[in-house]
Write an enzyme that holds these catalytic residues in place. Structure first.
Site, PDB file in Angstrom:
ATOM      1  N   THR A 127      -2.215 -23.008 -17.859  1.00  0.00           N
ATOM      2  CA  THR A 127      -3.113 -21.857 -17.949  1.00  0.00           C
ATOM      3  C   THR A 127      -4.568 -22.287 -17.870  1.00  0.00           C
ATOM      4  OG1 THR A 127      -1.507 -20.595 -19.242  1.00  0.00           O
ATOM      5  CG2 THR A 127      -3.801 -19.904 -19.394  1.00  0.00           C
ATOM      6  N   ALA A 176       3.478 -30.055 -18.085  1.00  0.00           N
ATOM      7  CA  ALA A 176       4.432 -31.074 -18.518  1.00  0.00           C
ATOM      8  C   ALA A 176       5.734 -30.496 -19.043  1.00  0.00           C
ATOM      9  CB  ALA A 176       3.792 -31.951 -19.598  1.00  0.00           C
ATOM     10  N   HIS A 177       5.660 -29.423 -19.831  1.00  0.00           N
ATOM     11  CA  HIS A 177       6.859 -28.999 -20.561  1.00  0.00           C
ATOM     12  C   HIS A 177       7.898 -28.325 -19.678  1.00  0.00           C
ATOM     13  CE1 HIS A 177       6.243 -24.538 -21.128  1.00  0.00           C
ATOM     14  NE2 HIS A 177       5.017 -24.877 -20.783  1.00  0.00           N
ATOM     15  N   CYS A 230       5.684 -16.378 -21.337  1.00  0.00           N
ATOM     16  CA  CYS A 230       4.265 -16.518 -21.679  1.00  0.00           C
ATOM     17  C   CYS A 230       3.615 -15.200 -22.042  1.00  0.00           C
ATOM     18  CB  CYS A 230       3.525 -17.173 -20.517  1.00  0.00           C
ATOM     19  SG  CYS A 230       4.126 -18.837 -20.152  1.00  0.00           S
TER      20      CYS A 230
END
Length: 348
Positions: free
Chosen positions: A70, A163-164, A289
């Protein structure tokens, strides 16, 4: 036993990432310090930058580490008037004008790539977009590590990764830039990241990110994602055979190998998610999200589905550890829940 089928929301932390993060925790120094401890931290930081760049098919000097995708999108898009489509992530739509349309399969046709943002793959349907030469910004988060991709060969100007989504830690992402691309720093201060993003680097997260990216590329090269695609296709075939009313948005075009969107008109996605959760399966009703909110999918609305139908879909997303036994068990649980819902509807 719980079965996790929500990899597009976040992937379990990989062992390689955990080990790299523990190693980084043992370093004392600040990467901006000039003493031996600082130099050791700086060396780890730059090694991780090069490893991530190699996994992306990019140059290390053009990687800017951020707190997540984001922030990377904000850094890439702030101050620019970019067009995008309604199938984009909310983080893109917050900065761009969602004026671009899609076809029924969710594919976007760009007339002006140089002033547009376009995702590589959709998180809800898995639909893969063709990224045109000169594209201004691309959200690569869902495709990176699951699809063969090279930033330098892609022709896009700026890309965003997280990354996640591929087994790294949460809270770390990156912006990758075509060489010579200028951006306006949104966080100013100490001049870190070549002045593009100030603040002491999250070395622990960065080390985990790079290790997860390397491991994800090994999975891709070994053919693991092709095996996952076969699992997904088998699950889709069984559900469609046993539930003729089922709609699979995006099934007619190229999709991520792990993603399956299931739409049953009239059966609320929120209800399905709760029923599957009680049965032991973690799935979702769209993007994760939105601060825990479950609402009609704007992606499906952009693809031409009604508001009612857009609220009747769930997303099943598989990962490297998913097994045939798990997808079979999910199919049985989902079909049982569908049969109960159909019986109640007939009785009502």
């Amino acid at each position: 036993m719980r079965v996790y089928l929500d990899y597009n929301a976040t992937a379990p932390l990989r062992g390689e990432a955990r080990a790299a993060m523990i190693e980084a925790m043992d370093l004392i120094g600040n990467p901006s310090s000039v003493h031996a401890e600082g130099r050791a931290a700086k060396m780890m930081l730059e090694r991780a930058r090069e490893d991530l760049a190699s996994a992306l098919g990019a140059d290390g000097g053009d990687i800017v580490f951020t707190s997540g995708a984001t922030e990377a999108l904000a850094l890439a898009m702030a101050g620019r008037d970019l067009d995008c489509a309604g199938v984009e992530h909310d983080a893109v739509l917050a900065w761009g004008s969602g004026a671009l349309g899609t076809d029924k399969a969710g594919r976007v046709d760009l007339a002006r790539p140089e002033t547009s943002a376009l995702q590589l793959a959709n998180s809800e349907t898995g639909v893969i977009q063709k990224l045109p030469e000169g594209l201004a910004v691309s959200d690569l988060t869902q495709g990176f590590g699951r699809l063969a991709f090279s930033f330098n060969w892609s022709g896009i100007t700026a890309g965003i990764v997280s990354a996640h989504k591929l087994g790294g830690p949460k809270g770390i992402g990156a912006l990758v830039l075509r060489k010579g691309t200028d951006i306006a720093a949104q966080i100013r201060g100490g001049g870190q990241e070549q002045g593009r993003r100030a603040g002491t680097e999250n070395l622990i997260g960065i080390a985990g990110f790079a290790a997860a990216a390397k491991a994800a590329l090994r999975d891709l090269d070994s053919g693991r994602w092709a095996e996952i695609a076969a699992l997904r296709d088998g699950l889709q075939e069984r559900l469609m055979n046993e539930a003729p009313s089922l709609i699979v948005p995006g099934a007619e075009t190229d999709r991520l190998p792990n993603t399956l969107c299931l739409l049953t008109s009239g059966w609320k996605g929120e209800t399905q998610v709760m029923q599957m959760d009680l049965a032991g399966f973690a799935v979702s009703a769209g993007s994760a999200c939105s601060s825990g909110k479950v609402r009609a999918s704007k992606v499906l609305r952009a693809m031409g589905f009604s508001d009612s139908d857009a609220g009747c879909a769930i997303r099943v997303s598989l990962g490297p550890s998913t097994t045939r036994a798990e997808t079979d068990a999910f199919a049985e649980a989902w079909l049982r829940s569908l049969a109960r819902w159909q019986t109640r509807n007939r009785a009502g």
